[in-house]
Design a protein around this motif. Structure first.
Motif, PDB file in Angstrom:
ATOM      1  N   ARG A   4       5.756  33.924 -12.672  1.00  0.00           N
ATOM      2  CA  ARG A   4       6.909  34.292 -12.099  1.00  0.00           C
ATOM      3  C   ARG A   4       6.864  35.747 -11.235  1.00  0.00           C
ATOM      4  NH1 ARG A   4       9.583  30.158 -12.167  1.00  0.00           N
ATOM      5  NH2 ARG A   4      10.111  29.194 -14.314  1.00  0.00           N
ATOM      6  N   LEU A   5       5.746  36.647 -11.666  1.00  0.00           N
ATOM      7  CA  LEU A   5       5.598  37.634 -10.873  1.00  0.00           C
ATOM      8  C   LEU A   5       4.989  37.458  -9.538  1.00  0.00           C
ATOM      9  CD1 LEU A   5       5.394  40.765 -10.809  1.00  0.00           C
ATOM     10  CD2 LEU A   5       3.342  40.752 -12.015  1.00  0.00           C
ATOM     11  N   ALA A   6       4.037  36.270  -9.463  1.00  0.00           N
ATOM     12  CA  ALA A   6       3.458  35.954  -8.276  1.00  0.00           C
ATOM     13  C   ALA A   6       4.556  35.089  -7.400  1.00  0.00           C
ATOM     14  CB  ALA A   6       2.397  34.656  -8.538  1.00  0.00           C
ATOM     15  N   GLU A   7       5.510  34.485  -7.957  1.00  0.00           N
ATOM     16  CA  GLU A   7       6.558  33.953  -7.123  1.00  0.00           C
ATOM     17  C   GLU A   7       7.251  35.204  -6.433  1.00  0.00           C
ATOM     18  OE1 GLU A   7       9.262  31.353  -9.484  1.00  0.00           O
ATOM     19  OE2 GLU A   7       7.372  30.200  -9.911  1.00  0.00           O
ATOM     20  N   ALA A   8       7.662  35.968  -7.270  1.00  0.00           N
ATOM     21  CA  ALA A   8       8.504  37.245  -6.914  1.00  0.00           C
ATOM     22  C   ALA A   8       7.915  38.023  -5.816  1.00  0.00           C
ATOM     23  CB  ALA A   8       8.877  37.945  -8.053  1.00  0.00           C
ATOM     24  N   THR A   9       6.335  38.068  -5.724  1.00  0.00           N
ATOM     25  CA  THR A   9       5.614  39.117  -4.735  1.00  0.00           C
ATOM     26  C   THR A   9       4.953  38.176  -3.976  1.00  0.00           C
ATOM     27  OG1 THR A   9       3.723  38.942  -6.376  1.00  0.00           O
ATOM     28  CG2 THR A   9       5.453  40.777  -6.377  1.00  0.00           C
ATOM     29  N   ALA A  10       5.263  36.871  -3.584  1.00  0.00           N
ATOM     30  CA  ALA A  10       4.704  35.851  -2.596  1.00  0.00           C
ATOM     31  C   ALA A  10       4.671  36.304  -1.180  1.00  0.00           C
ATOM     32  CB  ALA A  10       5.332  34.549  -2.810  1.00  0.00           C
ATOM     33  N   GLY A  11       5.575  36.997  -0.791  1.00  0.00           N
ATOM     34  CA  GLY A  11       5.692  37.471   0.606  1.00  0.00           C
ATOM     35  C   GLY A  11       5.173  38.734   0.753  1.00  0.00           C
ATOM     36  N   GLY A  12       4.652  39.344  -0.246  1.00  0.00           N
ATOM     37  CA  GLY A  12       3.938  40.649  -0.177  1.00  0.00           C
ATOM     38  C   GLY A  12       4.789  41.649  -0.693  1.00  0.00           C
ATOM     39  N   GLU A  13       5.983  41.427  -1.331  1.00  0.00           N
ATOM     40  CA  GLU A  13       6.874  42.470  -1.943  1.00  0.00           C
ATOM     41  C   GLU A  13       6.211  43.189  -3.086  1.00  0.00           C
ATOM     42  OE1 GLU A  13       7.549  39.199  -1.750  1.00  0.00           O
ATOM     43  OE2 GLU A  13       9.351  38.988  -0.201  1.00  0.00           O
ATOM     44  N   ARG A  14       6.684  43.969  -3.519  1.00  0.00           N
ATOM     45  CA  ARG A  14       6.141  45.087  -4.726  1.00  0.00           C
ATOM     46  C   ARG A  14       7.172  44.422  -5.732  1.00  0.00           C
ATOM     47  NH1 ARG A  14       4.026  50.781  -3.823  1.00  0.00           N
ATOM     48  NH2 ARG A  14       3.674  50.290  -6.147  1.00  0.00           N
ATOM     49  N   ALA A  15       6.706  44.541  -6.957  1.00  0.00           N
ATOM     50  CA  ALA A  15       7.609  44.179  -7.984  1.00  0.00           C
ATOM     51  C   ALA A  15       7.375  45.248  -9.260  1.00  0.00           C
ATOM     52  CB  ALA A  15       7.287  43.046  -8.760  1.00  0.00           C
ATOM     53  N   ALA A  16       8.409  45.623  -9.814  1.00  0.00           N
ATOM     54  CA  ALA A  16       8.443  46.229 -10.888  1.00  0.00           C
ATOM     55  C   ALA A  16       8.489  45.595 -12.052  1.00  0.00           C
ATOM     56  CB  ALA A  16       9.395  47.427 -11.191  1.00  0.00           C
ATOM     57  N   VAL A  17       7.499  45.697 -13.369  1.00  0.00           N
ATOM     58  CA  VAL A  17       7.563  44.826 -14.701  1.00  0.00           C
ATOM     59  C   VAL A  17       7.752  45.816 -15.667  1.00  0.00           C
ATOM     60  CG1 VAL A  17       6.379  43.219 -15.822  1.00  0.00           C
ATOM     61  CG2 VAL A  17       6.144  43.282 -13.190  1.00  0.00           C
ATOM     62  N   VAL A  18       8.663  45.581 -16.455  1.00  0.00           N
ATOM     63  CA  VAL A  18       9.090  46.574 -17.691  1.00  0.00           C
ATOM     64  C   VAL A  18       8.617  45.756 -18.922  1.00  0.00           C
ATOM     65  CG1 VAL A  18      10.550  47.626 -18.821  1.00  0.00           C
ATOM     66  CG2 VAL A  18      10.831  47.782 -16.354  1.00  0.00           C
ATOM     67  N   VAL A  19       7.385  45.943 -19.293  1.00  0.00           N
ATOM     68  CA  VAL A  19       6.740  45.360 -20.453  1.00  0.00           C
ATOM     69  C   VAL A  19       6.396  46.213 -21.510  1.00  0.00           C
ATOM     70  CG1 VAL A  19       6.189  43.109 -19.345  1.00  0.00           C
ATOM     71  CG2 VAL A  19       4.706  44.827 -19.683  1.00  0.00           C
ATOM     72  N   GLY A  20       6.456  45.824 -22.640  1.00  0.00           N
ATOM     73  CA  GLY A  20       5.567  46.368 -23.811  1.00  0.00           C
ATOM     74  C   GLY A  20       4.465  46.305 -23.940  1.00  0.00           C
ATOM     75  N   ALA A  21       3.691  46.886 -25.007  1.00  0.00           N
ATOM     76  CA  ALA A  21       2.191  46.790 -25.257  1.00  0.00           C
ATOM     77  C   ALA A  21       1.769  45.595 -25.623  1.00  0.00           C
ATOM     78  CB  ALA A  21       1.613  47.787 -26.111  1.00  0.00           C
TER      79      ALA A  21
END
Length: 155
Positions: A4-21
């Motif tokens: 999903r992260l790869a899909e969201a950034t496919a066009g070179g966009e940056r993404a913020a991901v909020v996850v825990g340890a």
């Protein structure tokens, strides 16, 4: 998650991901045969920015809206740290009662050391009547309701 992260950034966009340890390694681990979704076109890894946001007991409480939360995490932590030692469990009970009374006092309600002592005594007595080795969260809650709210959950 990586897909999903790869899909969201496919066009070179940056993404913020909020996850825990717990979930962070899922973004870094490479499964066999899977293309590295975090690599740039020239194969270099992009710079990572991380932030640590400490969780407070209030944020970990299920009543805060945290789906994986538990009831009264501060109490649970105190009991865990007591490690079954009866004296440490009694200390945790007293500390919890004092904190409840101090918080009420800071909100302008009359609540003092005598109330905290009575909460501790009543919770311990309830545990003994029920054949428990020490007071638990249920006994603490009942004692707080009885002493400070005359048995009414809303005071």
């Amino acid at each position: 998650m990586r897909a999903r992260l790869a899909e969201a950034t496919a066009g070179g966009e940056r993404a913020a991901v909020v996850v825990g340890a717990f979930h962070a390694p899922a973004l870094l681990r490479q499964d066999a045969g899977e293309e590295d979704a975090t690599a740039t076109d020239d194969g270099r890894r992009p710079g990572w920015n991380t932030s640590l946001i400490p969780y407070t007991y209030a944020l970990l409480d299920e009543r805060s809206g945290y789906p994986a939360g538990i009831r009264d995490p501060e109490w649970q932590d105190m009991v865990l740290r007591a490690a079954g030692d009866p004296a440490a469990l009694e200390e945790a009970l007293t500390r919890a009662a004092v904190r409840v009374c101090a918080e009420l006092r800071s909100l302008g309600h009359p609540s003092g050391p005598a109330d905290a002592r009575e909460i501790s005594r009543l919770a311990s007595d309830l545990a003994r009547l029920r054949g428990l080795p020490a007071a638990g969260r249920g006994e603490l809650v009942e004692a707080v309701q009885t002493v400070l709210a005359q048995g009414e959950p809303y005071g």
